[in-house]
Write a protein that holds these residues in place. Structure first.
Motif, PDB file in Angstrom:
ATOM      1  N   LEU A 198       0.896  -1.255   0.014  1.00  0.00           N
ATOM      2  CA  LEU A 198      -0.076  -0.083   0.217  1.00  0.00           C
ATOM      3  C   LEU A 198       0.923   1.275  -0.047  1.00  0.00           C
ATOM      4  O   LEU A 198       0.645   2.300  -0.419  1.00  0.00           O
ATOM      5  CB  LEU A 198      -0.932  -0.133   1.268  1.00  0.00           C
ATOM      6  CG  LEU A 198      -1.918  -1.152   1.409  1.00  0.00           C
ATOM      7  CD1 LEU A 198      -2.807  -0.803   2.440  1.00  0.00           C
ATOM      8  CD2 LEU A 198      -2.478  -1.349   0.160  1.00  0.00           C
ATOM      9  N   SER A 199       2.081   1.015   0.818  1.00  0.00           N
ATOM     10  CA  SER A 199       2.876   2.302   0.930  1.00  0.00           C
ATOM     11  C   SER A 199       3.619   2.622  -0.571  1.00  0.00           C
ATOM     12  O   SER A 199       3.627   3.819  -1.120  1.00  0.00           O
ATOM     13  CB  SER A 199       3.865   2.291   1.680  1.00  0.00           C
ATOM     14  OG  SER A 199       4.695   3.158   1.849  1.00  0.00           O
ATOM     15  N   LEU A 200       3.675   1.602  -1.354  1.00  0.00           N
ATOM     16  CA  LEU A 200       4.488   1.866  -2.843  1.00  0.00           C
ATOM     17  C   LEU A 200       3.401   2.400  -3.739  1.00  0.00           C
ATOM     18  O   LEU A 200       3.747   3.270  -4.429  1.00  0.00           O
ATOM     19  CB  LEU A 200       5.018   0.347  -3.210  1.00  0.00           C
ATOM     20  CG  LEU A 200       5.593   0.534  -4.471  1.00  0.00           C
ATOM     21  CD1 LEU A 200       6.875   1.506  -4.572  1.00  0.00           C
ATOM     22  CD2 LEU A 200       6.199  -0.858  -4.908  1.00  0.00           C
ATOM     23  N   SER A 256       6.927  11.900  -2.188  1.00  0.00           N
ATOM     24  CA  SER A 256       6.617  10.672  -3.049  1.00  0.00           C
ATOM     25  C   SER A 256       7.741   9.835  -3.357  1.00  0.00           C
ATOM     26  O   SER A 256       8.089   8.662  -2.974  1.00  0.00           O
ATOM     27  CB  SER A 256       6.148  11.005  -4.384  1.00  0.00           C
ATOM     28  OG  SER A 256       4.795  11.491  -3.991  1.00  0.00           O
ATOM     29  N   LEU A 257       9.001  10.536  -3.568  1.00  0.00           N
ATOM     30  CA  LEU A 257      10.407   9.761  -3.602  1.00  0.00           C
ATOM     31  C   LEU A 257      10.900   9.092  -2.286  1.00  0.00           C
ATOM     32  O   LEU A 257      11.175   8.000  -2.395  1.00  0.00           O
ATOM     33  CB  LEU A 257      11.308  10.733  -4.039  1.00  0.00           C
ATOM     34  CG  LEU A 257      11.400  11.146  -5.670  1.00  0.00           C
ATOM     35  CD1 LEU A 257      12.113  12.300  -6.115  1.00  0.00           C
ATOM     36  CD2 LEU A 257      10.988   9.962  -6.621  1.00  0.00           C
ATOM     37  N   VAL A 258      10.736   9.904  -1.257  1.00  0.00           N
ATOM     38  CA  VAL A 258      10.983   9.407   0.114  1.00  0.00           C
ATOM     39  C   VAL A 258      10.222   8.020   0.447  1.00  0.00           C
ATOM     40  O   VAL A 258      10.799   7.097   1.030  1.00  0.00           O
ATOM     41  CB  VAL A 258      10.927  10.642   0.966  1.00  0.00           C
ATOM     42  CG1 VAL A 258      11.121   9.914   2.373  1.00  0.00           C
ATOM     43  CG2 VAL A 258      12.078  11.502   0.825  1.00  0.00           C
ATOM     44  N   ALA A 259       8.955   8.207   0.160  1.00  0.00           N
ATOM     45  CA  ALA A 259       8.012   7.089   0.633  1.00  0.00           C
ATOM     46  C   ALA A 259       8.294   6.096  -0.038  1.00  0.00           C
ATOM     47  O   ALA A 259       8.160   4.679   0.329  1.00  0.00           O
ATOM     48  CB  ALA A 259       6.599   7.873   0.321  1.00  0.00           C
ATOM     49  N   ALA A 260       8.439   6.050  -1.332  1.00  0.00           N
ATOM     50  CA  ALA A 260       8.885   5.124  -2.376  1.00  0.00           C
ATOM     51  C   ALA A 260      10.046   4.425  -1.986  1.00  0.00           C
ATOM     52  O   ALA A 260      10.204   3.156  -2.001  1.00  0.00           O
ATOM     53  CB  ALA A 260       8.746   5.663  -3.839  1.00  0.00           C
ATOM     54  N   VAL A 282      10.114   0.431  -1.022  1.00  0.00           N
ATOM     55  CA  VAL A 282      10.926  -0.694  -1.729  1.00  0.00           C
ATOM     56  C   VAL A 282      11.803  -1.468  -0.723  1.00  0.00           C
ATOM     57  O   VAL A 282      11.818  -2.521  -0.761  1.00  0.00           O
ATOM     58  CB  VAL A 282      11.803   0.121  -2.874  1.00  0.00           C
ATOM     59  CG1 VAL A 282      12.940  -1.009  -3.309  1.00  0.00           C
ATOM     60  CG2 VAL A 282      10.818   0.497  -3.881  1.00  0.00           C
ATOM     61  N   GLU A 283      12.336  -0.802   0.146  1.00  0.00           N
ATOM     62  CA  GLU A 283      13.325  -1.249   1.317  1.00  0.00           C
ATOM     63  C   GLU A 283      12.300  -2.257   2.022  1.00  0.00           C
ATOM     64  O   GLU A 283      12.743  -3.187   2.523  1.00  0.00           O
ATOM     65  CB  GLU A 283      13.819  -0.351   2.264  1.00  0.00           C
ATOM     66  CG  GLU A 283      15.036  -0.696   3.129  1.00  0.00           C
ATOM     67  CD  GLU A 283      14.410  -1.435   4.439  1.00  0.00           C
ATOM     68  OE1 GLU A 283      14.808  -2.182   5.097  1.00  0.00           O
ATOM     69  OE2 GLU A 283      13.271  -1.107   4.919  1.00  0.00           O
ATOM     70  N   GLY A 284      10.984  -1.866   2.182  1.00  0.00           N
ATOM     71  CA  GLY A 284      10.240  -2.891   3.061  1.00  0.00           C
ATOM     72  C   GLY A 284       9.703  -4.137   2.437  1.00  0.00           C
ATOM     73  O   GLY A 284       9.892  -5.055   2.873  1.00  0.00           O
TER      74      GLY A 284
END
Length: 463
Positions: free
Chosen positions: A393-395, A440-444, A448-450
């Motif tokens: 969902l975050s991605l 958006s870039l920070v959240a992405a 991805v790490e998650g």
């Protein structure tokens, strides 16, 4: 056709109001995202958490107002013409390569949301089975709690196979109203359970310090993912034009849509603040990723099960809100590309019901049947392959928030209003857009790490 059954574009008369528009919005906005808000606020803290949530709501409300004005554009011959989809609006007011970029962003968002809703609905249904299987006399029997959500994804997909054959978005108003009621129900139940837990003293985790904890690298990634979860919770701009296309022409659609957006976003933001903040007060930093399943609430079982059932019913309708724009786009393009093909264009009447007075005539189109069924199968298969609630969902939220919620509405407004470059209005709108891009870039990056961490310990189709 007579004028009383068609609109100014010779299409069937639209009958939607701000009430149905608000229902569509609430159905689209209050989705699975509300279940992760306690966890998200737990990562951000008492001050930053609600502040980020309110900031997202204000940005979404502002850009939704800009997008509502993009529904009609002036035509030198016929006057104000309608844009039936988000891409139509971008094509009419921006054109060029931006149309293809918009289509790509919208497709990724809509498919991602449908996959996320399939995962969430299955988790909720599995949680109901798990509660009846492993909780007896108030005790948890761990050996009976491992319930796979895979078969529930298949069941959910089968339900969507049937609903996806509804020809158009306007005929789904009753589903959206039902789904809006379901979303309000499970949000209230989650809020009530959180309040009861806080009143009962909460948990030890609830007494820990609040705020940003970034002493370790993985906690910073969790903060980034929390921002993505909040972004996902407001991802409805991609279907705003399609919702607006269901509204009646008088009063003007943009005025009705702005009212519906204000009501819908205000209601959902209040729910979000209450559910997120009270859920955080109940669990502290240990707030679960999904408030109603897993390590979330377990008692009373009957109430938690009702909430999870409401989640599943709501997401049945929410799936339709987000898949209909894709259906409309693909089918309209195919009709334009192959206008002589009977497989693509011909509607076959099918009578449902035995009596002459009670029989209902449904129209079946073979292309619609095959294409929509294939879409449901693909999204269900993706959900079964990547059933990660928070990370996925975050991605999706991170990938769609900037382009669809901010960039294109702002760019269309600048073009439509002919705002001079480097003027004050142009400058602050660009600053808003760039700031949201960074978010958006920070959240992405956090998402991805998650996902990478989750994939390391995941066995496909087993949980």
């Amino acid at each position: 056709m007579s004028n009383n059954i068609v609109d100014d574009d010779s299409r069937p008369m639209r009958t939607g109001t701000w009430v149905t528009g608000s229902a569509h919005i609430i159905t689209a906005v209050i989705g699975s995202g509300v279940l992760s808000l306690a966890w998200a606020i737990g990562q951000l803290g008492w001050i930053a958490g609600p502040a980020v949530l309110v900031a997202f709501s204000l940005v979404t409300l502002f850009t939704s107002s800009l997008l509502a004005d993009a529904y009609r554009h002036p035509d030198p011959v016929t006057g104000p013409a309608r844009n039936y989809t988000y891409m139509d609006a971008v094509r009419a007011q921006l054109g060029g390569r931006k149309v293809h970029l918009c289509g790509l962003a919208q497709c990724i968002n809509l498919v991602g949301v449908n996959v996320g809703y399939t995962v969430t609905a299955a988790i909720s249904m599995a949680a109901v089975e798990s509660s009846w299987s492993c909780f007896h006399d108030g005790f948890r029997e761990e050996d009976k709690c491992d319930v796979s959500s895979t078969r529930y994804m298949i069941i959910y997909g089968c339900v969507q196979l049937v609903l996806c054959q509804v020809p158009n978005f306007q005929k789904l108003s009753w589903i959206s109203i039902l789904a809006a009621v379901m979303s309000a129900t499970y949000s209230v139940i989650g809020l009530g359970l959180s309040v009861a837990k806080v009143a009962g003293g909460g948990t030890k985790a609830a007494t820990t310090t609040v705020g940003l904890h970034v002493s370790e690298g993985h906690e910073l990634w969790r903060v980034f993912r929390a921002i993505g979860d909040i972004a996902f919770a407001y991802s409805y701009s991609t279907v705003l034009i399609e919702i607006q296309d269901t509204l009646r022409s008088s009063p003007p659609e943009n005025r009705t849509m702005k009212r519906a957006s204000f009501v819908g976003i205000t209601v959902t933001t209040l729910f979000y603040l209450l559910c997120g903040c009270v859920g955080y007060a109940a669990f502290g930093k240990a707030a679960p990723g999904n408030l109603l399943s897993g390590t979330g609430f377990r008692q009373p079982l009957w109430l938690v099960n009702i909430a999870n059932i409401c989640v599943a019913v709501h997401l049945v309708g929410a799936y339709q809100v987000f898949c209909q724009p894709i259906f409309s786009f693909v089918e309209s393009r195919c009709r334009q590309r192959w206008p002589e093909s009977k497989f693509v264009t011909m509607e076959h009447p099918v009578t449902v019901g035995g009596g002459t007075t009670t029989a209902t005539v449904c129209h079946v189109n073979w292309f619609r049947l095959v294409w929509r069924s294939a879409y449901v199968v693909v999204t269900t298969a993706l959900a079964m392959t990547f059933p990660f609630f928070n990370d996925f969902l975050s991605l999706v939220g991170a990938a769609s928030f900037w382009p669809l919620t901010v960039y294109f509405p702002v760019a269309m407004y600048i073009s439509r209003a002919k705002i001079p470059k480097f003027s004050f209005t142009w400058a602050w709108l660009q600053c808003l857009s760039w700031a949201c891009l960074v978010v958006s870039l920070v959240a992405a990056a956090g998402s991805v790490e998650g996902l990478i961490q989750s994939m390391k310990k995941y066995h496909p189709f087993k949980s």
